[in-house]
Write an enzyme that holds these catalytic residues in place. Structure first.
Site, PDB file in Angstrom:
ATOM      1  N   GLU A  54      -8.257  -3.317  -1.936  1.00 45.64           N
ATOM      2  CA  GLU A  54      -6.808  -3.491  -1.962  1.00 45.64           C
ATOM      3  C   GLU A  54      -6.295  -3.051  -0.590  1.00 45.64           C
ATOM      4  O   GLU A  54      -6.338  -1.864  -0.256  1.00 45.64           O
ATOM      5  CB  GLU A  54      -6.195  -2.638  -3.074  1.00 45.64           C
ATOM      6  CG  GLU A  54      -4.690  -2.648  -3.118  1.00 45.64           C
ATOM      7  CD  GLU A  54      -4.120  -1.662  -4.144  1.00 45.64           C
ATOM      8  OE1 GLU A  54      -2.904  -1.409  -4.081  1.00 45.64           O
ATOM      9  OE2 GLU A  54      -4.884  -1.138  -4.975  1.00 45.64           O
ATOM     10  N   ASP A  65       5.331   4.412  -2.563  1.00 45.38           N
ATOM     11  CA  ASP A  65       4.095   5.023  -2.083  1.00 45.38           C
ATOM     12  C   ASP A  65       4.223   6.542  -2.029  1.00 45.38           C
ATOM     13  O   ASP A  65       5.306   7.078  -1.792  1.00 45.38           O
ATOM     14  CB  ASP A  65       3.746   4.511  -0.678  1.00 45.38           C
ATOM     15  CG  ASP A  65       3.395   3.041  -0.676  1.00 45.38           C
ATOM     16  OD1 ASP A  65       2.881   2.565  -1.697  1.00 45.38           O
ATOM     17  OD2 ASP A  65       3.637   2.372   0.344  1.00 45.38           O
TER      18      ASP A  65
END
EC number: 4.2.1.20
Length: 270
Positions: A54, A65
């Site tokens: 990924e 994030d």
């Protein structure tokens, strides 16, 4: 157009599950610490047992994030990362390994680039598909159409807070796997967190999912083993990014090797 279909992540996950364990998916941001090092690090993950990659595209507003990944992506942007570098990285990595390579990106950069153009360039680079953390299926018609045309996988997210209707939508719209968002390894809350992740995967199974992978906060081989006792894949991100930042390609390869050991004993986790 490309070998995207042959690198489909669901086939890789299914092969690992059929072998008695499950898949290990590793996340790294493109361009951190540099573009060349991020490519070398991704290759090192696969060489040390990671089954699928990924690759995160650095973005100026990474609201979903954690701090380690935010810091890494901001460093990549400061170093001159451009979106086209993501396709160059996918192409370079796909030329060296057989593991499927997915891009993880917020939706706005795809729209700005052009949805069909993005899909074509990702497929041409040898990418397997796209993980879209801030795109929900009922707003993803353009991407669903583009991915159908190009044969790319599309991975939507599901969370413990998702309604049953949302889970059904994620299962029906996803191709490759459904990304089950959890949080592992919080001090004092491990049992509760693990229960939540297990319950979410159970709900995804009830919604028809045949390929559910758990991510966010997974950092040890023990956690990988636990997850693969009930899910089809475990996704590791921040721990790999930290290892790369602290010790370079050798360190991230060593951690990948340790994490991969969790997949080989996953069938005894329960």
């Amino acid at each position: 157009m490309s070998n995207a279909a042959s690198r489909g992540v669901e086939n890789v996950i299914r092969a690992r599950v059929d072998a008695g364990s499950g898949a290990l998916i590793g996340y790294l941001p493109v361009g951190f610490p540099s573009l060349a090092e991020s490519i070398d690090a991704a290759v090192a993950l696969v060489e040390n047992g990671v089954d699928a990659l990924e690759l995160g595209l650095p973005y100026s507003d990474p609201v979903m994030d954690g701090p380690v990944i935010q810091a890494a992506t901001q460093r990549a942007l400061a170093g001159g990362f451009r979106l086209r570098d993501g396709f160059a990285a996918v192409s370079a990595i796909a030329a060296q390994v057989q593991a499927p390579v997915l891009i993880m990106t917020y939706w706005n950069p795809v729209v700005q680039y052009g949805v069909d153009r993005f899909a074509d360039d990702l497929a041409d680079a040898g990418g397997a598909g796209l993980i879209t953390p801030d795109l929900i299926p009922d707003e993803g018609a353009d991407w669903i159409a583009a991915s159908e045309r190009t044969g790319l996988d599309r991975v939507f997210l599901a969370a413990p807070s998702s309604s049953d209707e949302r889970l059904h939508q994620a299962v029906e719209a996803s191709r490759g796997f459904v990304y089950a968002v959890s949080t592992m390894g919080i001090t004092g809350a491990r049992s509760d967190v693990d229960t939540a992740a297990r319950a979410l995967v159970g709900r995804l199974r009830a919604a028809g999912s045949t390929s559910a992978c758990v991510g966010l906060g997974v950092s040890t081989a023990e956690q990988v083993r636990e997850i693969l006792g009930y899910a089809d894949g475990a996704i590791v991100g921040s721990a790999l990014v930290k290892a790369l930042g602290d010790g370079g390609v050798d360190a991230v390869g060593a951690l990948a090797r340790d994490l991969a050991a969790g997949t080989r004993t996953a069938n005894t986790a329960n």
